[in-house]
Design a protein around this motif. Structure first.
Motif: not given
Ligand SMILES: Cc1ncc(COP(=O)(O)O)c(C=O)c1O
Length: 372
Positions: A74-78, A99-106, A130-133
């Protein structure tokens, strides 16, 4: 006070709820299925409605059979519900940085976090983006694990032409009042796999098996129903489904209004070198739930406090989940996920909701620019 998020309720919404209140059904009636089929048209996959986004996540984890010994990435920013509902099944929470730009999981961090015990990757569509699905799907398929999408922020967003809800194995939505549409409290689960959705549905309805062909007890009468796996009561009542059906008719309007608010903020703030605006990747169409800006971390607390004093209901979304004592007491230490920590140290969510006026935007911008 200009809040950071707010629902929009019009006369049609009110009429829909009143009509449900006058009907024979307050809890599970015909509007539940109607809401679920209208939802399917928006999210591109079959859905069940549930009583909150937290319930939706809990059902998603139930559907994949999550249990002790399993790991979820899981990502920390949630919001902590992403982790809490998995941990309550005894699963081990693993973090992968954002990721630094979207704050979505890398996806690269996800790849590095995979072990033989990983059961699922959980992507959160932070702020509605949306994350990098596609990248996450490749990783999930390579390792034979599930891709779960926490889309609490992102109903109505599109990823490469496909609606959020039609891509991950199972997707969880929230209809809390600050979200992209509301049923008061409420949520939904969508899945591209009928058997996963059926398991989620059963979990949300006390685990009750009603289909005679599945019965293990066969000597009872037509009243019979039975339980094979425990479930809970996460049903969304007809009265709230009535509101949901009405709100769904307005979702494209909400999205268009927020797009124009986004543009207005960008026009007013885009020239300031001290403010980083939210990023939208190419081939993505975001239904913005938040407007997360980033400022100098040394000034963040002052800016936040002064905006609050000026009547602007800013928020910070979110403290990295692994900072919570429930994780730090297990040995997680600040600095372990540096992109998340940096994002958190800089972030302020400005007001973003469909009824925010151009005057409101100007007020927010005026108050903000004197503080930068
Ligand atoms: C990312 C995320 N996941 C899950 C939830 C839980 O949704 P709810 O408040 O509807 O239970 C929220 C709500 O704030 C959220 O922001």
């Amino acid at each position: 006070m200009i809040p950071y998020g707010r629902h929009s309720i019009n006369d049609d919404d009110i009429a829909a709820v009143v009509s449900a209140l006058k009907s024979d059904w307050l809890t599970t009636g015909p509007l539940v299925e109607q809401f679920e089929s209208e939802l399917e048209k928006v999210v591109g996959a079959p859905c069940i409605s549930v009583s909150s986004g937290t319930a939706a996540l809990h059902c998603a984890y139930a559907a994949i059979g999550l249990g002790p010994g399993d790991e979820v990435i899981t990502p920390p920013i949630t919001f902590i519900a992403t982790q809490a509902t998995a941990a309550l099944f005894g699963a081990t929470i693993v973090f992968a940085d954002v990721q630094p730009d979207t704050a979505n999981i890398d996806p690269q961090a996800v790849e590095a976090a995979i072990t033989s015990r990983t059961k699922a990757i959980v992507a959160v569509d932070y702020a509605g983006h949306p994350a990098d699905l596609d990248e996450l799907r490749v990783i999930a398929d390579r390792h034979g694990i599930y891709l779960i999408e926490d889309a609490a922020h992102s109903i109505g967003s599109m990823y490469k032409g496909r609606p959020v809800g039609s891509i991950a194995d199972i997707t969880a939505f929230s209809f809390f009042p600050t979200k992209n549409l509301t049923t008061g409290e409420g949520g939904a689960v969508s899945s591209i796999h009928p058997e996963l959705l059926e398991r989620a549905k059963r979990f949300s309805r006390q685990g009750l098996v009603r289909n005679p062909s599945e019965f293990k007890i066969t000597d009872q009468g037509p009243w019979h129903q039975e339980v094979h796996v425990f479930g809970l009561n996460y049903r969304l009542p007809d009265v709230l489904c009535a509101l949901g059906i009405s709100q769904l008719k307005r979702i494209q309007d909400f999205k268009a209004k927020k797009k124009s608010i986004f543009q207005s903020y960008a026009n007013h703030l885009g020239t300031s070198s001290s403010i980083d605006l939210p990023h939208e990747k190419s081939d993505i169409s975001v239904n913005w739930h938040l407007f997360p800006i980033r400022v100098d971390p040394q000034k963040r607390t002052d800016i936040f406090s002064n905006l609050r004093k000026a009547g602007i209901g800013v928020q910070v979304n979110y403290i990295p989940a692994y900072w919570h004592p429930i994780f730090s007491e297990k040995g997680f230490r600040r600095g372990m996920f540096p992109n998340s920590d940096t994002f958190y140290s800089q972030e302020i969510s400005l007001p973003m909701y469909s009824n925010l006026t151009e005057e409101d935007v100007k007020t927010v911008v005026r108050e903000l620019l004197v503080l930068i």
